[in-house]
Design an enzyme around this catalytic site. Structure first.
Site, PDB file in Angstrom:
ATOM      1  N   HIS A 183      -0.464  11.066  -2.405  1.00  0.00           N
ATOM      2  CA  HIS A 183      -1.885  10.696  -1.760  1.00  0.00           C
ATOM      3  C   HIS A 183      -2.812  11.894  -1.431  1.00  0.00           C
ATOM      4  O   HIS A 183      -4.009  11.873  -1.901  1.00  0.00           O
ATOM      5  CB  HIS A 183      -1.833   9.789  -0.558  1.00  0.00           C
ATOM      6  CG  HIS A 183      -2.965   9.416  -0.143  1.00  0.00           C
ATOM      7  ND1 HIS A 183      -3.702  10.425   1.090  1.00  0.00           N
ATOM      8  CD2 HIS A 183      -3.812   8.301  -0.118  1.00  0.00           C
ATOM      9  CE1 HIS A 183      -4.517   9.711   1.448  1.00  0.00           C
ATOM     10  NE2 HIS A 183      -4.972   8.399   1.073  1.00  0.00           N
TER      11      HIS A 183
ATOM     12  N   GLU B 131      -4.663   4.125  -8.014  1.00  0.00           N
ATOM     13  CA  GLU B 131      -5.755   4.905  -7.773  1.00  0.00           C
ATOM     14  C   GLU B 131      -5.907   6.237  -7.993  1.00  0.00           C
ATOM     15  O   GLU B 131      -5.106   6.919  -7.727  1.00  0.00           O
ATOM     16  CB  GLU B 131      -5.812   4.775  -6.042  1.00  0.00           C
ATOM     17  CG  GLU B 131      -7.123   5.544  -5.679  1.00  0.00           C
ATOM     18  CD  GLU B 131      -7.300   5.444  -3.977  1.00  0.00           C
ATOM     19  OE1 GLU B 131      -6.566   4.832  -3.531  1.00  0.00           O
ATOM     20  OE2 GLU B 131      -8.161   6.251  -3.595  1.00  0.00           O
TER      21      GLU B 131
ATOM     22  N   GLU C 243       0.312  -0.545  -4.810  1.00  0.00           N
ATOM     23  CA  GLU C 243      -0.821   0.322  -4.767  1.00  0.00           C
ATOM     24  C   GLU C 243      -0.051   1.660  -4.604  1.00  0.00           C
ATOM     25  O   GLU C 243       0.706   1.876  -4.271  1.00  0.00           O
ATOM     26  CB  GLU C 243      -1.666   0.164  -3.830  1.00  0.00           C
ATOM     27  CG  GLU C 243      -2.789   0.819  -3.854  1.00  0.00           C
ATOM     28  CD  GLU C 243      -3.056   2.363  -2.909  1.00  0.00           C
ATOM     29  OE1 GLU C 243      -4.128   3.003  -3.336  1.00  0.00           O
ATOM     30  OE2 GLU C 243      -2.032   2.584  -2.306  1.00  0.00           O
TER      31      GLU C 243
ATOM     32  N   ASP D 241      -1.224   6.083  -5.665  1.00  0.00           N
ATOM     33  CA  ASP D 241      -2.167   7.362  -5.795  1.00  0.00           C
ATOM     34  C   ASP D 241      -2.061   8.139  -6.897  1.00  0.00           C
ATOM     35  O   ASP D 241      -0.600   8.486  -6.799  1.00  0.00           O
ATOM     36  CB  ASP D 241      -2.532   7.803  -4.518  1.00  0.00           C
ATOM     37  CG  ASP D 241      -2.760   7.062  -3.467  1.00  0.00           C
ATOM     38  OD1 ASP D 241      -3.966   6.501  -3.271  1.00  0.00           O
ATOM     39  OD2 ASP D 241      -1.879   6.732  -2.510  1.00  0.00           O
TER      40      ASP D 241
ATOM     41  N   HIS E 156       0.731  -1.112  -0.116  1.00  0.00           N
ATOM     42  CA  HIS E 156       0.042  -0.167  -0.071  1.00  0.00           C
ATOM     43  C   HIS E 156       0.960   1.317  -0.003  1.00  0.00           C
ATOM     44  O   HIS E 156       1.416   1.383   1.097  1.00  0.00           O
ATOM     45  CB  HIS E 156      -0.709   0.091   1.259  1.00  0.00           C
ATOM     46  CG  HIS E 156      -1.699   1.324   1.492  1.00  0.00           C
ATOM     47  ND1 HIS E 156      -1.851   1.851   2.506  1.00  0.00           N
ATOM     48  CD2 HIS E 156      -2.961   1.559   0.550  1.00  0.00           C
ATOM     49  CE1 HIS E 156      -2.634   2.930   2.222  1.00  0.00           C
ATOM     50  NE2 HIS E 156      -3.323   2.436   1.024  1.00  0.00           N
TER      51      HIS E 156
HETATM   52  O1  G3P Z   1      -6.194   0.255  -1.294  1.00  0.00           O
HETATM   53  C1  G3P Z   1      -7.088   1.498  -1.316  1.00  0.00           C
HETATM   54  C2  G3P Z   1      -6.563   2.289  -0.544  1.00  0.00           C
HETATM   55  O2  G3P Z   1      -5.528   2.979  -0.537  1.00  0.00           O
HETATM   56  C3  G3P Z   1      -7.740   3.692  -0.305  1.00  0.00           C
HETATM   57  O3  G3P Z   1      -7.304   4.476   0.771  1.00  0.00           O
HETATM   58  O4  G3P Z   1      -6.490   6.764   1.601  1.00  0.00           O
HETATM   59  O5  G3P Z   1      -5.117   4.671   1.405  1.00  0.00           O
HETATM   60  O6  G3P Z   1      -5.961   6.044  -0.572  1.00  0.00           O
HETATM   61  P1  G3P Z   1      -6.163   5.470   0.756  1.00  0.00           P
HETATM   62 CA    CA Z   2      -4.667   4.416  -2.239  1.00  0.00          CA
END
Ligand code: G3P
Ligand code: CA
Length: 248
Positions: free
Chosen positions: A53, A112, A38, A40, A11
């Protein structure tokens, strides 16, 4: 779910140990044996996709104010690592194209979409096409409009809808929109929910894993994967089963 095929998704990279959404965090994840990352993406003032993020620069860089009001060149001036540890002072905010360039052949990129108008999706899809990374990316978002646009422009790209919890209405919407994966908050995941979603044809991957106890519960639920800040612990648990649990 075969444990060997469980999706261990770092993450924002291995973000428990290195500054999130930086090359340092992505490299560390790969060193741990992770093959799913993962990240953003947000849009800059000059229409570029960058990997960060928050809406603002303040928490994770030496800059301040909205990401969307800075050009890519300006963002590159900021230190994106010292907030975490001075060892990471040379980290920069990565451009999405740099991440594709460096990692699309090494890992699956769970990307994301955090910001931008729906039109921003086209920019991201174009970059994915330029790198021939269509099979190596899953686009995720909390905002359904982004996923609908991705489905329209690139029906072959895999899509995951980030949601708080599962409802019948949400399942019906996801099916109608052709979403492949549903991503509920980890604390809401149960064997019953997973069974229901599998029967409806979705893969299930959780997000928001605050502890090893929740991590283990998600694995036991039969889910297909999760994003986790400490992927090393998940890899260890998957290899060792309950014997690999850290007592809490
Ligand atoms: O795996 C999804 C997660 O990353 C969503 O929440 O706030 O960490 O982007 P966030
Ligand atoms: Ca995320």
């Amino acid at each position: 779910m075969e444990r060997s095929t469980f999706l261990t998704i770092a993450h924002r990279g291995a973000s428990a140990y290195a500054p999130e959404n930086t090359f340092a965090a992505f490299e560390l994840a790969l060193q741990m044996g992770v093959r799913h990352i993962e990240l953003d993406v947000r849009v800059t003032a000059d229409g570029q996709a960058v990997v960060i993020h928050d809406e603002t620069l303040d928490r994770t860089t030496s800059g301040a104010g909205p990401v969307a009001q800075r050009s890519l060149a300006e963002l590159k001036e900021f230190d994106a690592g010292s907030w975490f540890d001075s060892r990471f002072a040379s980290e920069q905010v990565p451009a999405f194209t740099e991440v594709l360039e460096r990692y699309a052949k090494l890992a699956h990129l769970h990307t994301e979409i955090k910001s931008g108008q729906v039109g921003f999706c086209k920019h991201i899809i174009d970059e994915i096409h330029q790198h021939g990374a269509e099979q190596r990316v899953t686009i995720t978002a909390f905002e359904l409009a982004h996923l609908v646009e991705v489905r329209r422009l690139a029906p072959n790209l895999s899509t995951g809808w980030l949601v708080r919890n599962i409802t019948e209405e949400l399942i019906a919407t996801a099916k109608r929109m052709g979403i492949d994966q549903l991503c509920p908050q980890a604390s809401t995941v149960s064997p019953e929910i997973v069974r229901l979603l599998h029967n409806e044809g979705f893969t299930v991957r959780a997000w928001g894993v605050p502890s090893e106890a929740v991590m283990r519960a998600v694995v036991r639920s039969g889910a297909d994967g999760m994003t986790v800040n400490f992927p090393d612990k998940l890899i260890h648990y998957l290899a060792m089963g309950e014997k690999g649990s850290t007592p809490i």
